[in-house]
Design an enzyme around this catalytic site. Structure first.
Site, short mmCIF file in Angstrom:
data_model
loop_
_atom_site.label_atom_id
_atom_site.label_comp_id
_atom_site.label_asym_id
_atom_site.label_seq_id
_atom_site.Cartn_x
_atom_site.Cartn_y
_atom_site.Cartn_z
CB SER A 117 -0.91 0.01 1.23
OG SER A 117 -1.59 1.24 1.33
CE1 TYR A 144 -4.24 -1.84 4.62
CE2 TYR A 144 -3.58 0.41 4.08
CZ TYR A 144 -3.89 -0.88 3.69
OH TYR A 144 -3.86 -1.21 2.35
CE LYS A 180 -12.82 -0.15 0.09
NZ LYS A 180 -11.85 -1.16 0.63
#
Length: 329
Positions: A117, A144, A180
């Site tokens: 990411s 994250y 989501k």
């Protein structure tokens, strides 16, 4: 057989869609459907089998796939919430599970591509260059991002980046993200808000060099993301870590203008206060450097922000379609 983990999610289901468009249907989809509507992302796609992620991990550990002919693994499965606070959960899902699968593939010479990411770049002060020699310098701003950083670091320290491929995704949006919740894209939120009220709310800027709505992001349409992923998958000489982005930094205002245009409405934006807990972790500028992917031979330009937003809203959100429903048009 191809294995796609996270195969019911936004990018994972789009990867299955991309494989289907290449005539590939012998695909094992792995995910955790739970109580969500992710199953709808699979309804128009073709694949040979489905497994829940924990059953898959157990079978993998027990050698249940040792006799299978696996063409490759595209590992998109992870917790993708930048707001998740359970560090143990993130480490298990985003680090340990990825490591288990990578070790399995490395031991058997199976092609392995995984999702990293752009959140690993943190505030961007060290740039957005996919240079593996500088991974240790990066400082993610949330748990994250750190969970993704951990695997990148593990892969580098164990020499795995000579054989596997990591994809640092920018802000990906598009069909198949309706499940989501709070992590759905601003494009989807814009569609919902403009459809309901004719107005869109965006966060104010808290830095003087950026006017309200002029904060910038590298926005990437999921169709372009999948094209880049499958290009990398088909070019195993491209081992290492690659940015997956548009290579452009564009404003929230520009995104909003495209959404209003797609719905045939005049632009009406209300700038609202950003929650206190986000202000210190908010990225004002992201732009993935794409030279490395270009050098490997990828020549397509990402779809323009305007065109992709219009395609997404008019051809998917308005009629309620998912990827794979295109054949019905």
């Amino acid at each position: 057989m191809y294995i796609v983990t996270g195969g019911a999610g936004l990018i994972g289901s789009a990867v299955v869609w991309g494989l289907n468009r290449r005539g590939i249907e012998d695909i094992l989809v792995v995910d955790h459907l739970g109580n969500s509507d992710k199953w709808k992302n699979l309804s128009a796609l073709s694949f040979s089998d489905y497994m829940e992620k924990e059953a898959f991990r157990s079978r993998l550990a027990a050698g249940g796939f040792n006799g299978a002919r696996i063409e490759g693994v595209i590992h998109m499965g992870a917790c993708s919430s930048t707001m998740e606070r359970d560090a143990s959960y993130l480490i298990d899902n985003n680090f340990h599970a990825t490591k288990e699968l990578a070790e399995y593939c490395l031991a058997r010479n199976i092609r392995f591509l995984y999702a990293s990411s752009c959140a690993t770049y943190g505030d961007g002060s060290r740039g957005y260059v996919d240079d593996e020699s500088r991974i240790e310098e990066l400082r993610p701003m949330n748990m994250y991002g750190y969970s993704k950083q951990l695997f990148d670091l593990w892969a580098k320290r164990h020499g795995a980046l000579a054989s596997i491929t990591g994809c640092k995704f920018s802000n990906v949006y598009g069909p198949n993200e309706r499940h989501k919740g709070d992590m759905r894209s601003v494009v989807l939120r814009a569609f919902e808000q403009i459809s309901a009220s004719g107005k869109l709310k965006l966060f104010r800027s808290y830095r003087p060099e950026y006017a309200d709505g002029e904060q910038m992001r590298d926005f990437l349409y999921v169709k372009d993301a999948v094209d880049m992923v499958l290009f990398l998958f088909e070019h195993p000489q491209g081992a290492g870590i690659y940015n997956i982005g548009s290579g452009r930094a564009e404003t929230w205002n520009a995104l909003a203008a495209a959404a209003f245009e797609a719905l045939g409405k005049p632009v009406d934006i209300e700038y609202i206060d950003m929650p206190e807990n986000l202000r210190d972790r908010y990225q004002y500028y992201t732009k993935a450097e794409m030279n490395k992917l270009r050098a490997l031979g990828y020549g397509r330009e990402a779809t323009s922000l305007r065109d992709s937003v219009i395609d997404y809203i008019r051809n998917y959100l308005v009629p309620g379609r998912y990827l794979g429903d295109e054949c019905e048009r």
